[in-house]
Write a protein that holds these residues in place. Structure first.
Motif, PDB file in Angstrom:
ATOM      1  N   LEU A  73       0.711  -1.252   0.040  1.00  0.00           N
ATOM      2  CA  LEU A  73      -0.109   0.088  -0.020  1.00  0.00           C
ATOM      3  C   LEU A  73       0.898   1.185  -0.128  1.00  0.00           C
ATOM      4  CD1 LEU A  73      -2.312  -0.796   2.805  1.00  0.00           C
ATOM      5  CD2 LEU A  73      -2.917  -1.056   0.257  1.00  0.00           C
ATOM      6  N   VAL A  75       1.680   4.956   1.206  1.00  0.00           N
ATOM      7  CA  VAL A  75       1.166   5.504   2.331  1.00  0.00           C
ATOM      8  C   VAL A  75       1.309   7.019   1.656  1.00  0.00           C
ATOM      9  CG1 VAL A  75       1.519   6.232   4.663  1.00  0.00           C
ATOM     10  CG2 VAL A  75       1.900   3.934   3.888  1.00  0.00           C
ATOM     11  N   ASN A  79      -4.310   8.946   3.161  1.00  0.00           N
ATOM     12  CA  ASN A  79      -4.682   7.610   3.758  1.00  0.00           C
ATOM     13  C   ASN A  79      -3.855   7.424   5.251  1.00  0.00           C
ATOM     14  OD1 ASN A  79      -2.064   6.690   2.897  1.00  0.00           O
ATOM     15  ND2 ASN A  79      -3.117   5.344   1.180  1.00  0.00           N
ATOM     16  N   SER A  80      -3.033   8.016   5.545  1.00  0.00           N
ATOM     17  CA  SER A  80      -2.273   7.626   6.822  1.00  0.00           C
ATOM     18  C   SER A  80      -2.997   7.371   7.967  1.00  0.00           C
ATOM     19  CB  SER A  80      -1.128   8.667   6.790  1.00  0.00           C
ATOM     20  OG  SER A  80      -1.471  10.005   7.060  1.00  0.00           O
ATOM     21  N   GLU A  82      -6.171   6.657   8.253  1.00  0.00           N
ATOM     22  CA  GLU A  82      -6.682   5.259   8.358  1.00  0.00           C
ATOM     23  C   GLU A  82      -5.872   4.123   8.232  1.00  0.00           C
ATOM     24  OE1 GLU A  82      -8.825   5.536   4.441  1.00  0.00           O
ATOM     25  OE2 GLU A  82      -9.772   7.209   5.124  1.00  0.00           O
ATOM     26  N   ILE A  83      -4.684   4.269   7.732  1.00  0.00           N
ATOM     27  CA  ILE A  83      -3.726   2.990   7.806  1.00  0.00           C
ATOM     28  C   ILE A  83      -3.374   2.833   9.362  1.00  0.00           C
ATOM     29  CG2 ILE A  83      -1.417   2.288   7.321  1.00  0.00           C
ATOM     30  CD1 ILE A  83      -1.898   3.514   4.429  1.00  0.00           C
ATOM     31  N   TYR A  86      -6.370   1.400  11.164  1.00  0.00           N
ATOM     32  CA  TYR A  86      -6.487  -0.144  10.632  1.00  0.00           C
ATOM     33  C   TYR A  86      -5.140  -0.958  11.283  1.00  0.00           C
ATOM     34  CZ  TYR A  86      -6.499  -4.387   7.771  1.00  0.00           C
ATOM     35  OH  TYR A  86      -6.344  -5.664   7.369  1.00  0.00           O
ATOM     36  N   LEU A  87      -4.100  -0.647  11.499  1.00  0.00           N
ATOM     37  CA  LEU A  87      -3.027  -1.144  12.236  1.00  0.00           C
ATOM     38  C   LEU A  87      -3.383  -1.741  13.707  1.00  0.00           C
ATOM     39  CD1 LEU A  87       0.250   0.778  11.017  1.00  0.00           C
ATOM     40  CD2 LEU A  87      -0.323  -1.753  10.634  1.00  0.00           C
TER      41      LEU A  87
END
Length: 93
Positions: A73, A75, A79-80, A82-83, A86-87
């Motif tokens: 993905l 980064v 989107n950071s 959201e990532i 998600y982690l």
């Protein structure tokens, strides 16, 4: 499986300067245009993503991460967050 962070740049000094500031130590790279690190604990990736986004105006670097084999993905500033969320949802250790 290990999670992977890859950094790429067209600027020979960008990655080493970024890593020097992030790791707070001098670093010597074999290839000045790319860097890869494997993380056993995927949550540790959140720190480097945060630092990358906070400093993306200083260093012309692209970041890609892999949480699953063969899937990377890109980064970005968009989107950071959201990532990172998600982690913590996927790996709640």
């Amino acid at each position: 499986m290990s999670s992977i962070v890859r950094l790429y740049s067209n600027d020979k000094s960008a990655i080493s300067h970024f890593l020097k500031n992030f790791l707070e130590q001098d670093i010597v790279l074999e290839n000045e245009l790319e860097w890869e690190k494997k993380y056993e604990n995927p949550i540790e990736i959140a720190d480097i993503i945060g630092s990358f986004i906070d400093n993306n105006d200083k260093y012309p670097i692209n970041m890609w991460i892999s949480l699953d084999a063969g899937v990377f993905l890109n980064v970005t500033e968009q989107n950071s967050d959201e990532i990172i969320r998600y982690l913590y949802e996927r790996f709640p250790w």
